[in-house]
Design a protein around this motif. Structure first.
Motif, PDB file in Angstrom:
ATOM      1  N   GLY A  91       0.817  -1.219   0.000  1.00 36.76           N
ATOM      2  CA  GLY A  91       0.000   0.000   0.000  1.00 36.76           C
ATOM      3  C   GLY A  91       0.843   1.259   0.000  1.00 36.76           C
ATOM      4  O   GLY A  91       0.577   2.203  -0.739  1.00 36.76           O
ATOM      5  N   ILE A  92       1.874   1.279   0.802  1.00 37.39           N
ATOM      6  CA  ILE A  92       2.728   2.476   0.886  1.00 37.39           C
ATOM      7  C   ILE A  92       3.470   2.638  -0.431  1.00 37.39           C
ATOM      8  O   ILE A  92       3.557   3.735  -0.990  1.00 37.39           O
ATOM      9  CB  ILE A  92       3.751   2.353   2.032  1.00 37.39           C
ATOM     10  CG1 ILE A  92       3.032   2.134   3.347  1.00 37.39           C
ATOM     11  CG2 ILE A  92       4.634   3.601   2.109  1.00 37.39           C
ATOM     12  CD1 ILE A  92       3.969   2.007   4.530  1.00 37.39           C
ATOM     13  N   ALA A  93       4.000   1.522  -0.911  1.00 39.19           N
ATOM     14  CA  ALA A  93       4.805   1.598  -2.138  1.00 39.19           C
ATOM     15  C   ALA A  93       3.982   2.129  -3.311  1.00 39.19           C
ATOM     16  O   ALA A  93       4.453   2.983  -4.065  1.00 39.19           O
ATOM     17  CB  ALA A  93       5.368   0.227  -2.465  1.00 39.19           C
ATOM     18  N   THR A  94       2.745   1.661  -3.432  1.00 38.31           N
ATOM     19  CA  THR A  94       1.960   2.072  -4.605  1.00 38.31           C
ATOM     20  C   THR A  94       1.533   3.535  -4.557  1.00 38.31           C
ATOM     21  O   THR A  94       1.225   4.130  -5.588  1.00 38.31           O
ATOM     22  CB  THR A  94       0.703   1.191  -4.790  1.00 38.31           C
ATOM     23  OG1 THR A  94       0.068   1.087  -3.526  1.00 38.31           O
ATOM     24  CG2 THR A  94       1.028  -0.165  -5.351  1.00 38.31           C
ATOM     25  N   THR A  95       1.529   4.131  -3.361  1.00 39.06           N
ATOM     26  CA  THR A  95       1.138   5.542  -3.308  1.00 39.06           C
ATOM     27  C   THR A  95       2.376   6.454  -3.305  1.00 39.06           C
ATOM     28  O   THR A  95       2.263   7.674  -3.254  1.00 39.06           O
ATOM     29  CB  THR A  95       0.307   5.848  -2.046  1.00 39.06           C
ATOM     30  OG1 THR A  95       1.026   5.363  -0.923  1.00 39.06           O
ATOM     31  CG2 THR A  95      -1.065   5.209  -2.106  1.00 39.06           C
ATOM     32  N   ALA A  96       3.552   5.836  -3.362  1.00 38.73           N
ATOM     33  CA  ALA A  96       4.793   6.618  -3.258  1.00 38.73           C
ATOM     34  C   ALA A  96       4.932   7.674  -4.347  1.00 38.73           C
ATOM     35  O   ALA A  96       5.537   8.714  -4.130  1.00 38.73           O
ATOM     36  CB  ALA A  96       5.994   5.678  -3.300  1.00 38.73           C
ATOM     37  N   LEU A  97       4.365   7.416  -5.503  1.00 40.51           N
ATOM     38  CA  LEU A  97       4.577   8.344  -6.624  1.00 40.51           C
ATOM     39  C   LEU A  97       3.512   9.423  -6.741  1.00 40.51           C
ATOM     40  O   LEU A  97       3.525  10.212  -7.689  1.00 40.51           O
ATOM     41  CB  LEU A  97       4.647   7.560  -7.943  1.00 40.51           C
ATOM     42  CG  LEU A  97       5.734   6.489  -8.031  1.00 40.51           C
ATOM     43  CD1 LEU A  97       5.677   5.790  -9.371  1.00 40.51           C
ATOM     44  CD2 LEU A  97       7.111   7.122  -7.848  1.00 40.51           C
ATOM     45  N   MET A  98       2.610   9.414  -5.736  1.00 42.48           N
ATOM     46  CA  MET A  98       1.470  10.324  -5.796  1.00 42.48           C
ATOM     47  C   MET A  98       1.850  11.786  -6.044  1.00 42.48           C
ATOM     48  O   MET A  98       1.233  12.475  -6.836  1.00 42.48           O
ATOM     49  CB  MET A  98       0.675  10.220  -4.509  1.00 42.48           C
ATOM     50  CG  MET A  98      -0.768   9.866  -4.759  1.00 42.48           C
ATOM     51  SD  MET A  98      -1.529   9.172  -3.307  1.00 42.48           S
ATOM     52  CE  MET A  98      -0.990  10.234  -2.020  1.00 42.48           C
ATOM     53  N   ASN A  99       2.905  12.239  -5.336  1.00 43.39           N
ATOM     54  CA  ASN A  99       3.279  13.660  -5.461  1.00 43.39           C
ATOM     55  C   ASN A  99       4.451  13.896  -6.393  1.00 43.39           C
ATOM     56  O   ASN A  99       5.041  14.969  -6.393  1.00 43.39           O
ATOM     57  CB  ASN A  99       3.625  14.221  -4.080  1.00 43.39           C
ATOM     58  CG  ASN A  99       2.437  14.163  -3.165  1.00 43.39           C
ATOM     59  OD1 ASN A  99       1.312  14.418  -3.600  1.00 43.39           O
ATOM     60  ND2 ASN A  99       2.666  13.784  -1.923  1.00 43.39           N
ATOM     61  N   VAL A 100       4.817  12.867  -7.114  1.00 44.65           N
ATOM     62  CA  VAL A 100       5.997  13.020  -7.962  1.00 44.65           C
ATOM     63  C   VAL A 100       5.583  13.550  -9.328  1.00 44.65           C
ATOM     64  O   VAL A 100       4.759  12.960 -10.013  1.00 44.65           O
ATOM     65  CB  VAL A 100       6.739  11.674  -8.124  1.00 44.65           C
ATOM     66  CG1 VAL A 100       7.953  11.836  -9.013  1.00 44.65           C
ATOM     67  CG2 VAL A 100       7.152  11.150  -6.769  1.00 44.65           C
ATOM     68  N   ASP A 101       6.199  14.698  -9.658  1.00 44.67           N
ATOM     69  CA  ASP A 101       5.835  15.346 -10.904  1.00 44.67           C
ATOM     70  C   ASP A 101       6.795  14.935 -12.023  1.00 44.67           C
ATOM     71  O   ASP A 101       7.457  15.759 -12.626  1.00 44.67           O
ATOM     72  CB  ASP A 101       5.867  16.866 -10.688  1.00 44.67           C
ATOM     73  CG  ASP A 101       5.198  17.609 -11.815  1.00 44.67           C
ATOM     74  OD1 ASP A 101       4.449  16.972 -12.566  1.00 44.67           O
ATOM     75  OD2 ASP A 101       5.436  18.821 -11.947  1.00 44.67           O
ATOM     76  N   GLU A 102       6.920  13.644 -12.210  1.00 46.28           N
ATOM     77  CA  GLU A 102       7.796  13.124 -13.271  1.00 46.28           C
ATOM     78  C   GLU A 102       7.061  11.988 -13.957  1.00 46.28           C
ATOM     79  O   GLU A 102       6.206  11.345 -13.353  1.00 46.28           O
ATOM     80  CB  GLU A 102       9.095  12.551 -12.681  1.00 46.28           C
ATOM     81  CG  GLU A 102      10.039  13.553 -12.088  1.00 46.28           C
ATOM     82  CD  GLU A 102      10.783  14.374 -13.112  1.00 46.28           C
ATOM     83  OE1 GLU A 102      10.548  14.200 -14.316  1.00 46.28           O
ATOM     84  OE2 GLU A 102      11.585  15.224 -12.694  1.00 46.28           O
ATOM     85  N   THR A 103       7.454  11.725 -15.189  1.00 47.71           N
ATOM     86  CA  THR A 103       6.792  10.624 -15.886  1.00 47.71           C
ATOM     87  C   THR A 103       7.447   9.293 -15.495  1.00 47.71           C
ATOM     88  O   THR A 103       8.621   9.267 -15.116  1.00 47.71           O
ATOM     89  CB  THR A 103       6.887  10.821 -17.408  1.00 47.71           C
ATOM     90  OG1 THR A 103       8.237  11.136 -17.727  1.00 47.71           O
ATOM     91  CG2 THR A 103       5.976  11.934 -17.873  1.00 47.71           C
ATOM     92  N   PRO A 104       6.691   8.177 -15.590  1.00 49.00           N
ATOM     93  CA  PRO A 104       7.249   6.885 -15.155  1.00 49.00           C
ATOM     94  C   PRO A 104       8.551   6.505 -15.842  1.00 49.00           C
ATOM     95  O   PRO A 104       9.390   5.851 -15.236  1.00 49.00           O
ATOM     96  CB  PRO A 104       6.136   5.898 -15.532  1.00 49.00           C
ATOM     97  CG  PRO A 104       4.892   6.701 -15.528  1.00 49.00           C
ATOM     98  CD  PRO A 104       5.274   8.065 -15.984  1.00 49.00           C
ATOM     99  N   ASP A 105       8.750   6.957 -17.092  1.00 46.81           N
ATOM    100  CA  ASP A 105      10.006   6.583 -17.763  1.00 46.81           C
ATOM    101  C   ASP A 105      11.212   7.273 -17.128  1.00 46.81           C
ATOM    102  O   ASP A 105      12.337   6.795 -17.247  1.00 46.81           O
ATOM    103  CB  ASP A 105       9.931   6.879 -19.271  1.00 46.81           C
ATOM    104  CG  ASP A 105       9.515   8.298 -19.554  1.00 46.81           C
ATOM    105  OD1 ASP A 105       8.727   8.838 -18.769  1.00 46.81           O
ATOM    106  OD2 ASP A 105       9.985   8.884 -20.548  1.00 46.81           O
ATOM    107  N   VAL A 106      10.971   8.401 -16.459  1.00 42.90           N
ATOM    108  CA  VAL A 106      12.055   9.074 -15.741  1.00 42.90           C
ATOM    109  C   VAL A 106      12.224   8.409 -14.366  1.00 42.90           C
ATOM    110  O   VAL A 106      13.332   8.102 -13.929  1.00 42.90           O
ATOM    111  CB  VAL A 106      11.742  10.578 -15.581  1.00 42.90           C
ATOM    112  CG1 VAL A 106      12.734  11.252 -14.654  1.00 42.90           C
ATOM    113  CG2 VAL A 106      11.731  11.259 -16.939  1.00 42.90           C
ATOM    114  N   ILE A 107      11.088   8.153 -13.707  1.00 44.60           N
ATOM    115  CA  ILE A 107      11.141   7.582 -12.350  1.00 44.60           C
ATOM    116  C   ILE A 107      11.827   6.220 -12.357  1.00 44.60           C
ATOM    117  O   ILE A 107      12.619   5.899 -11.462  1.00 44.60           O
ATOM    118  CB  ILE A 107       9.704   7.462 -11.783  1.00 44.60           C
ATOM    119  CG1 ILE A 107       9.084   8.855 -11.669  1.00 44.60           C
ATOM    120  CG2 ILE A 107       9.728   6.787 -10.420  1.00 44.60           C
ATOM    121  CD1 ILE A 107       7.602   8.850 -11.459  1.00 44.60           C
ATOM    122  N   ILE A 108      11.563   5.424 -13.382  1.00 45.30           N
ATOM    123  CA  ILE A 108      12.139   4.079 -13.417  1.00 45.30           C
ATOM    124  C   ILE A 108      13.673   4.146 -13.407  1.00 45.30           C
ATOM    125  O   ILE A 108      14.354   3.309 -12.814  1.00 45.30           O
ATOM    126  CB  ILE A 108      11.601   3.275 -14.641  1.00 45.30           C
ATOM    127  CG1 ILE A 108      11.861   1.779 -14.414  1.00 45.30           C
ATOM    128  CG2 ILE A 108      12.191   3.722 -15.946  1.00 45.30           C
ATOM    129  CD1 ILE A 108      11.183   0.879 -15.436  1.00 45.30           C
TER     130      ILE A 108
END
Ligand SMILES: Nc1ncnc2c1ncn2[C@@H]1O[C@H](COP(=O)(O)OP(=O)(O)OP(=O)(O)O)[C@@H](O)[C@H]1O
Length: 511
Positions: free
Chosen positions: A242-259
């Protein structure tokens, strides 16, 4: 060796920077326990690195409490909470010691592993005789909604830049760093109130040996990048889906950058090879979905990619690592920036090849590889292709390296020189040919008459002149004049005939 964040963790409330009102509230709260009252447990809510856990420990230390901590790395299901927290919370004193119970990141108590954790916690709280401090980043996480009526929420703000600066200054002095105030202030500014990040940044600069103002300026701006660092910390530290899946909530980056950020930092956090391998397995699956997003322009695939890269990676570890990990900026981005110019040049060459061969850039890429191989195997043919595709010197250098490029260009120069020579020779030959033809055409006019013929003709001329002269002398008109007059007479006669019967114009009348 302890990281500076651990080394300089305040032991007393006095050392905790900022949060003055919060400190007062905490003191009043613990003192009421000591007076035998039974106030509600405290829920400290605030952004990462602002000092929630630090405050709890400092309070316990100041008032002589032993700490019992159940942190986010532990399982926090009903039976664990009952066993660990329940006993400590409900027993008034064990061996005459006072206990403060600390539960970190309660907004993360969720999922199968923590089944029944929150409801058991509520049961414990209701019966608790010892003080309990809970911490959370988000008080409104659905997982702890039921808990809120049983706690007193204290909100913490990010630490003020001036307070961050003071903490950094103290650490710099203790570590004997040669760093000026301007640099420390710049680090503080970048931290955006996250003291953990500020201390980490100072330590990283000190380790790099560059404590200049310019180096501090280049630090990642936590205001902008805070979210990605926070998300990383959550993903790599938590073992909760649950925590892990909400981790990106406030991240203003696209998944290809986050990965890329996650891939860069997994090996820094995880220590077991199997864990790293499992995490990369999930990342590669996520990457496949990201590829499909790009190819099919179907953004629906993003949700699979993000779940795999967050929860997949989080659950790849056996347990949470309780250590400080300096996360870093993905090297690939640096490499991409460094190679940007090079890639632009290659794209230019691909475009040229594509235009000449009427092919896609994918196919042109293949041709480019062939050109690279040819450059080594047969520089002479490569030189012809370089000429045909109009590849410039700097482009060729990027493609095959300086040495090979100059060899090919030398061959090309020779070939061009030979070509020019051939062209010149051909032109010269043609010119001569034309000249010859022209000379042939002009030859009859240039034929010099034999001397005798010339003399005869001259004699004839003289004779003619003499004849004319004698005619003049004897009163005869010279032949030429005679002929002229006869012609005039004839013309007059003709005109008369034509005018006969014609009406005369006025104009004609005067003629
Ligand atoms: N107010 C503060 N004064 C001095 N040091 C601080 C303060 N806040 C944080 N720190 C430093 O940052 C480190 C991390 O702080 P802490 O663990 O208390 O943050 P936190 O708010 O609990 O973060 P998280 O939500 O990520 O657990 C501490 O070890 C300490 O060195």
């Amino acid at each position: 060796m302890l990281s500076w964040v651990e080394k300089y963790r305040p032991k007393s409330l006095k050392e905790v920077a900022g949060h003055d009102k919060v400190k007062e509230k905490l003191k009043t709260w613990i003192e009421s326990y000591l007076k035998g009252e039974n106030p509600k447990p405290i829920l400290l809510v605030g952004p990462p690195g602002c000092g929630k856990t630090t405050l709890a420990y400092a309070l316990a230390n100041d008032y002589g409490f032993e700490v019992i901590e159940l942190n986010a790395s532990d399982k926090r299901n009903a039976s664990v909470i009952k066993k660990v927290v329940g006993h400590a919370a409900t027993s008034s004193s064990i061996f005459g010691k006072k206990f403060l119970i600390i539960l970190d990141e309660v907004d993360g108590i969720s999922g199968k592993e923590d089944a029944g954790g929150v409801s058991e916690l509520i049961k414990v709280i209701k019966k608790a005789k010892n003080p309990i401090i809970l911490t959370a980043n988000d008080a409104y996480a659905t997982s702890i909604r039921n808990l809120l009526p049983y706690v007193e929420i204290i909100q913490l703000n990010p630490v003020h830049t001036n307070s961050v600066y003071k903490v950094l200054k103290k650490i710099a002095e203790k570590e004997g760093l040669d760093v000026d105030d301007k640099t420390l202030k710049m680090i503080a500014q970048h931290s955006a109130g996250d003291l953990r990040s500020a201390i980490n940044d100072l330590e990283a600069l000190a380790l790099s040996g560059d404590l200049s103002y310019e180096a501090a300026q280049k630090l990642p701006d936590r205001k902008r990048e805070a979210n990605i660092f926070d998300a990383l910390r959550v993903i790599l530290k938590t073992t909760h889906y649950g925590i892990a899946t909400t981790a990106l909530m406030n991240v203003d980056e696209t998944p290809d950058v986050i990965i890329e950020w996650i891939a860069e930092n997994v090996p820094k956090e995880y220590e077991k090879l199997e864990e790293v391998a499992r995490a990369f397995e999930y990342l590669s699956k996520a990457d496949r979905y990201l590829g499909r997003v790009m190819r099919r322009q179907n953004y629906g695939f993003w949700k699979y990619a993000t779940t795999l890269m967050t929860a997949g990676v989080a659950l790849s570890k056996d347990e949470k690592y309780r250590k400080w990990t300096p996360y870093s900026y993905p090297k690939i981005f640096r490499l991409l920036t460094q190679t940007k110019a090079e890639r632009e040049i290659l794209n230019k060459i691909l475009k040229k090849i594509g235009e000449k061969t009427h092919t896609s850039s994918k196919r042109a890429r293949f041709d480019l590889q062939m050109l690279k191989i040819l450059a080594k195997e047969n520089p002479s043919i490569a030189a012809d292709l370089v000429d045909y595709f109009e590849i410039k010197e700097d482009e060729l250098k990027v493609l095959v390296g300086d040495k090979l490029a100059s060899e090919i260009l030398k061959i090309l120069k020779e070939k061009k020189k030979l070509e020019r020579k051939k062209k010149k020779d051909k032109e010269k030959l043609e010119k001569e040919k034309k000249k010859e033809e022209k000379a042939k055409e002009e030859q009859p006019q240039l034929i010099i008459q034999p001397k005798e013929v010339k003399e005869k003709e001259e004699i004839k001329e003289v004779e003619k002149e003499v004849k004319e002269e004698t005619k003049e002398k004897i009163g005869e008109k010279p032949k030429v004049e005679e002929e002229k007059e006869t012609k005039k007479e004839k013309k007059k006669e003709k005109k008369k005939k034509e005018d006969k019967g014609k009406q005369l114009t006025l104009d004609a009348f005067f003629k």
